[in-house]
Design a protein around this motif. Structure first.
Motif, PDB file in Angstrom:
ATOM      1  N   ARG A   2       0.846  -1.186   0.000  1.00 41.28           N
ATOM      2  CA  ARG A   2       0.000   0.000   0.000  1.00 41.28           C
ATOM      3  C   ARG A   2       0.884   1.238   0.000  1.00 41.28           C
ATOM      4  O   ARG A   2       1.933   1.260   0.631  1.00 41.28           O
ATOM      5  CB  ARG A   2      -0.920  -0.015   1.222  1.00 41.28           C
ATOM      6  CG  ARG A   2      -1.890  -1.201   1.167  1.00 41.28           C
ATOM      7  CD  ARG A   2      -2.769  -1.304   2.381  1.00 41.28           C
ATOM      8  NE  ARG A   2      -3.738  -0.248   2.551  1.00 41.28           N
ATOM      9  CZ  ARG A   2      -4.906  -0.151   1.902  1.00 41.28           C
ATOM     10  NH1 ARG A   2      -5.231  -1.050   1.006  1.00 41.28           N
ATOM     11  NH2 ARG A   2      -5.742   0.837   2.145  1.00 41.28           N
ATOM     12  N   ASP A  12      -4.117   0.772  -2.268  1.00 40.23           N
ATOM     13  CA  ASP A  12      -3.480  -0.386  -2.882  1.00 40.23           C
ATOM     14  C   ASP A  12      -2.569   0.062  -4.023  1.00 40.23           C
ATOM     15  O   ASP A  12      -2.915   0.967  -4.785  1.00 40.23           O
ATOM     16  CB  ASP A  12      -4.554  -1.342  -3.406  1.00 40.23           C
ATOM     17  CG  ASP A  12      -3.961  -2.661  -3.823  1.00 40.23           C
ATOM     18  OD1 ASP A  12      -3.422  -2.738  -4.953  1.00 40.23           O
ATOM     19  OD2 ASP A  12      -4.012  -3.621  -3.022  1.00 40.23           O
ATOM     20  N   ILE A  13      -1.432  -0.592  -4.161  1.00 41.67           N
ATOM     21  CA  ILE A  13      -0.440  -0.218  -5.169  1.00 41.67           C
ATOM     22  C   ILE A  13      -0.992  -0.319  -6.591  1.00 41.67           C
ATOM     23  O   ILE A  13      -0.519   0.353  -7.505  1.00 41.67           O
ATOM     24  CB  ILE A  13       0.841  -1.067  -5.009  1.00 41.67           C
ATOM     25  CG1 ILE A  13       1.986  -0.436  -5.788  1.00 41.67           C
ATOM     26  CG2 ILE A  13       0.597  -2.499  -5.416  1.00 41.67           C
ATOM     27  CD1 ILE A  13       3.323  -1.048  -5.497  1.00 41.67           C
ATOM     28  N   ARG A  14      -2.024  -1.131  -6.818  1.00 42.75           N
ATOM     29  CA  ARG A  14      -2.596  -1.288  -8.152  1.00 42.75           C
ATOM     30  C   ARG A  14      -3.254  -0.015  -8.666  1.00 42.75           C
ATOM     31  O   ARG A  14      -3.527   0.102  -9.852  1.00 42.75           O
ATOM     32  CB  ARG A  14      -3.589  -2.444  -8.171  1.00 42.75           C
ATOM     33  CG  ARG A  14      -2.884  -3.795  -7.976  1.00 42.75           C
ATOM     34  CD  ARG A  14      -3.857  -4.914  -7.861  1.00 42.75           C
ATOM     35  NE  ARG A  14      -4.538  -4.798  -6.562  1.00 42.75           N
ATOM     36  CZ  ARG A  14      -5.393  -5.688  -6.089  1.00 42.75           C
ATOM     37  NH1 ARG A  14      -5.699  -6.745  -6.803  1.00 42.75           N
ATOM     38  NH2 ARG A  14      -5.948  -5.523  -4.910  1.00 42.75           N
ATOM     39  N   GLU A  15      -3.502   0.974  -7.787  1.00 39.13           N
ATOM     40  CA  GLU A  15      -4.065   2.250  -8.212  1.00 39.13           C
ATOM     41  C   GLU A  15      -3.010   3.190  -8.785  1.00 39.13           C
ATOM     42  O   GLU A  15      -3.341   4.230  -9.333  1.00 39.13           O
ATOM     43  CB  GLU A  15      -4.748   2.955  -7.029  1.00 39.13           C
ATOM     44  CG  GLU A  15      -5.969   2.245  -6.513  1.00 39.13           C
ATOM     45  CD  GLU A  15      -6.685   3.038  -5.434  1.00 39.13           C
ATOM     46  OE1 GLU A  15      -6.352   4.224  -5.211  1.00 39.13           O
ATOM     47  OE2 GLU A  15      -7.580   2.464  -4.796  1.00 39.13           O
ATOM     48  N   SER A  17       0.866   4.089 -10.858  1.00 37.72           N
ATOM     49  CA  SER A  17       1.830   3.722 -11.898  1.00 37.72           C
ATOM     50  C   SER A  17       3.195   4.221 -11.464  1.00 37.72           C
ATOM     51  O   SER A  17       3.354   5.395 -11.113  1.00 37.72           O
ATOM     52  CB  SER A  17       1.461   4.365 -13.230  1.00 37.72           C
ATOM     53  OG  SER A  17       0.218   3.905 -13.680  1.00 37.72           O
ATOM     54  N   HIS A  18       4.178   3.329 -11.511  1.00 45.97           N
ATOM     55  CA  HIS A  18       5.546   3.695 -11.152  1.00 45.97           C
ATOM     56  C   HIS A  18       6.169   4.417 -12.334  1.00 45.97           C
ATOM     57  O   HIS A  18       6.163   3.921 -13.460  1.00 45.97           O
ATOM     58  CB  HIS A  18       6.343   2.424 -10.822  1.00 45.97           C
ATOM     59  CG  HIS A  18       7.733   2.699 -10.399  1.00 45.97           C
ATOM     60  ND1 HIS A  18       8.797   2.597 -11.266  1.00 45.97           N
ATOM     61  CD2 HIS A  18       8.253   3.092  -9.211  1.00 45.97           C
ATOM     62  CE1 HIS A  18       9.906   2.906 -10.625  1.00 45.97           C
ATOM     63  NE2 HIS A  18       9.601   3.204  -9.384  1.00 45.97           N
ATOM     64  N   TRP A  53       5.606   8.373  -8.531  1.00 46.17           N
ATOM     65  CA  TRP A  53       4.438   7.525  -8.762  1.00 46.17           C
ATOM     66  C   TRP A  53       3.263   8.404  -9.162  1.00 46.17           C
ATOM     67  O   TRP A  53       3.119   9.530  -8.675  1.00 46.17           O
ATOM     68  CB  TRP A  53       4.065   6.754  -7.491  1.00 46.17           C
ATOM     69  CG  TRP A  53       5.028   5.681  -7.104  1.00 46.17           C
ATOM     70  CD1 TRP A  53       6.249   5.844  -6.519  1.00 46.17           C
ATOM     71  CD2 TRP A  53       4.854   4.278  -7.260  1.00 46.17           C
ATOM     72  NE1 TRP A  53       6.850   4.637  -6.297  1.00 46.17           N
ATOM     73  CE2 TRP A  53       6.007   3.645  -6.742  1.00 46.17           C
ATOM     74  CE3 TRP A  53       3.834   3.488  -7.774  1.00 46.17           C
ATOM     75  CZ2 TRP A  53       6.164   2.269  -6.734  1.00 46.17           C
ATOM     76  CZ3 TRP A  53       3.996   2.118  -7.766  1.00 46.17           C
ATOM     77  CH2 TRP A  53       5.142   1.517  -7.245  1.00 46.17           C
ATOM     78  N   HIS A  55      -0.914   8.560  -9.294  1.00 43.80           N
ATOM     79  CA  HIS A  55      -2.125   7.944  -8.730  1.00 43.80           C
ATOM     80  C   HIS A  55      -3.258   8.052  -9.760  1.00 43.80           C
ATOM     81  O   HIS A  55      -4.225   8.784  -9.590  1.00 43.80           O
ATOM     82  CB  HIS A  55      -2.500   8.633  -7.415  1.00 43.80           C
ATOM     83  CG  HIS A  55      -3.479   7.848  -6.608  1.00 43.80           C
ATOM     84  ND1 HIS A  55      -3.933   8.279  -5.387  1.00 43.80           N
ATOM     85  CD2 HIS A  55      -4.083   6.657  -6.815  1.00 43.80           C
ATOM     86  CE1 HIS A  55      -4.795   7.394  -4.895  1.00 43.80           C
ATOM     87  NE2 HIS A  55      -4.897   6.401  -5.751  1.00 43.80           N
ATOM     88  N   GLN A  57      -5.581   5.869 -10.728  1.00 44.82           N
ATOM     89  CA  GLN A  57      -6.880   5.289 -10.384  1.00 44.82           C
ATOM     90  C   GLN A  57      -7.465   5.932  -9.136  1.00 44.82           C
ATOM     91  O   GLN A  57      -8.361   5.371  -8.511  1.00 44.82           O
ATOM     92  CB  GLN A  57      -6.741   3.776 -10.175  1.00 44.82           C
ATOM     93  CG  GLN A  57      -6.239   3.025 -11.382  1.00 44.82           C
ATOM     94  CD  GLN A  57      -7.186   3.130 -12.556  1.00 44.82           C
ATOM     95  OE1 GLN A  57      -8.397   3.001 -12.409  1.00 44.82           O
ATOM     96  NE2 GLN A  57      -6.636   3.384 -13.721  1.00 44.82           N
TER      97      GLN A  57
END
Length: 86
Positions: A2, A12-15, A17-18, A53, A55, A57
Motif C-alpha cells: 500500500r 493499494d499499489i494497483r491504483e 503507476s511507477h 508515482w 495515482h 486510479q
C-alpha cells in the motif's frame, strides 16, 4: 503493498503507476553532460530511494514515494510539487 497518498490516504499499489526515480532536473537549457546523465543514466541503489508515482486510479496526483528497496518498506510520500522532505 500500500502507498500513502497524501490526498486519499493509504491505497493499494494497483491504483498507481511507477514512473521511475525522482530526480532533480539539471539547471539551464543547454545540452551537456548533466542533461545526458539526467535523461539516460540511472543508478540501481540498495536502500532508501525516492521514486515518482502517479495515482491514476485515484486523485490523479503525482507523488514522490520514499522507499527502502532492501526491506521493501514504504517510508512516506509527498506530493511531487511540494519539494524535498517527506
Amino acid at each position: 503493498m500500500r502507498l500513502p497518498c497524501p490526498l486519499c490516504g493509504a491505497r493499494d499499489i494497483r491504483e498507481f503507476s511507477h514512473m521511475g526515480a525522482a530526480l532533480a532536473r539539471p539547471d539551464g537549457g543547454d545540452w551537456g553532460p548533466d542533461w545526458n546523465d539526467y535523461l539516460h543514466n540511472r543508478d540501481n541503489p540498495a536502500g532508501q530511494t525516492e521514486e515518482l508515482w502517479y495515482h491514476g486510479q485515484g486523485c490523479g496526483g503525482w507523488l514522490v514515494v520514499t522507499r527502502d528497496t532492501v526491506r521493501h518498506e514504504v517510508r512516506g510520500a509527498r506530493l511531487a510539487g511540494e519539494g524535498a522532505g517527506a
